[in-house]
Motif scaffolding. Sequence first.
Motif, PDB file in Angstrom:
ATOM      1  N   ASN A  65      -2.271  -5.638   0.969  1.00 50.88           N
ATOM      2  CA  ASN A  65      -2.741  -5.123  -0.319  1.00 50.88           C
ATOM      3  C   ASN A  65      -3.490  -6.195  -1.097  1.00 50.88           C
ATOM      4  O   ASN A  65      -4.599  -5.963  -1.599  1.00 50.88           O
ATOM      5  CB  ASN A  65      -1.532  -4.614  -1.118  1.00 50.88           C
ATOM      6  CG  ASN A  65      -1.904  -4.050  -2.470  1.00 50.88           C
ATOM      7  OD1 ASN A  65      -2.284  -4.783  -3.370  1.00 50.88           O
ATOM      8  ND2 ASN A  65      -1.789  -2.751  -2.617  1.00 50.88           N
TER       9      ASN A  65
ATOM     10  N   PRO B 257       0.831  -1.212   0.000  1.00 47.26           N
ATOM     11  CA  PRO B 257       0.000   0.000   0.000  1.00 47.26           C
ATOM     12  C   PRO B 257       0.862   1.258   0.000  1.00 47.26           C
ATOM     13  O   PRO B 257       2.036   1.229   0.380  1.00 47.26           O
ATOM     14  CB  PRO B 257      -0.791  -0.119   1.312  1.00 47.26           C
ATOM     15  CG  PRO B 257      -0.671  -1.539   1.741  1.00 47.26           C
ATOM     16  CD  PRO B 257       0.646  -2.013   1.223  1.00 47.26           C
TER      17      PRO B 257
ATOM     18  N   ARG C  52      -5.049  -0.199  -0.281  1.00 43.62           N
ATOM     19  CA  ARG C  52      -4.211   0.528  -1.232  1.00 43.62           C
ATOM     20  C   ARG C  52      -3.504   1.721  -0.570  1.00 43.62           C
ATOM     21  O   ARG C  52      -2.435   2.123  -1.006  1.00 43.62           O
ATOM     22  CB  ARG C  52      -5.053   1.050  -2.402  1.00 43.62           C
ATOM     23  CG  ARG C  52      -5.887  -0.031  -3.086  1.00 43.62           C
ATOM     24  CD  ARG C  52      -5.024  -0.969  -3.903  1.00 43.62           C
ATOM     25  NE  ARG C  52      -5.822  -1.964  -4.613  1.00 43.62           N
ATOM     26  CZ  ARG C  52      -5.825  -3.257  -4.329  1.00 43.62           C
ATOM     27  NH1 ARG C  52      -5.079  -3.727  -3.341  1.00 43.62           N
ATOM     28  NH2 ARG C  52      -6.562  -4.106  -5.007  1.00 43.62           N
TER      29      ARG C  52
END
Length: 230
Positions: free
Chosen positions: A150, A3, A156
């Motif tokens: 993720n 992320p 994200r």
Amino acid sequence: MKPHIICHMIASLDGSLHPSRYTASPDGTRAEWSSLYEHIHNDFAGDGWIVGRVTMAEMSKAGAHPPADAGKVDRPYHVAQTGTGSYAVALDPSGKLHFSKPDIGGDHVVVLLGHDVADSHLAELAADGVSYIVAETADMDLGRMLEVLNREFAIRRLLLEGGAGINGSFFAAGLVDELSLLVAPALDGRAANQGFVEFGESGLAGKMQLSLKSCEALAHGLVHLRYAVG
């Protein structure tokens, strides 16, 4: 792919993380500073936030309650829920955190654990509906664990809002993409005052570079600094 990590913090002019120890300000209160901090947190629209064990323990407030029969447990990770909107992630290498429910303020809990955590602790987390990721090596590879966040939870953007230790670990590992720092018009002044990032005696010299993205004066004397980390 990991992320995008934003370290989002509030600190006094001398770097303290403890507003209860700040000097008073004629232009604001601690509650107003906290409210602005949370407002910016929400504006970042992260998929989750991550803190260390000590910070999470203040929110989870549960004791150990392992099931009588642990049975088979999932390794290296257990996904209890997905698509929950937001996630509360805790770094707990020794498996000392306990939970009475699977969320913190509606954010589903995911715990990042050390390689040697006991099966009984994993069974307890699973029984409470908590997700977890166990390190696959003796040294916790935070980068690989972030990749699992993720891939399995669709995280994200993650806000790093921990204490000095966890922040320092993420910075030193080159995992932080951006620093968002709210500076309060106050001082701590104690000799033992610790800043918002720490990485042992070696420090972080030469390990990263900060580039100023923006500087904004906010209400109640706060200044919001944003840096790209490279």
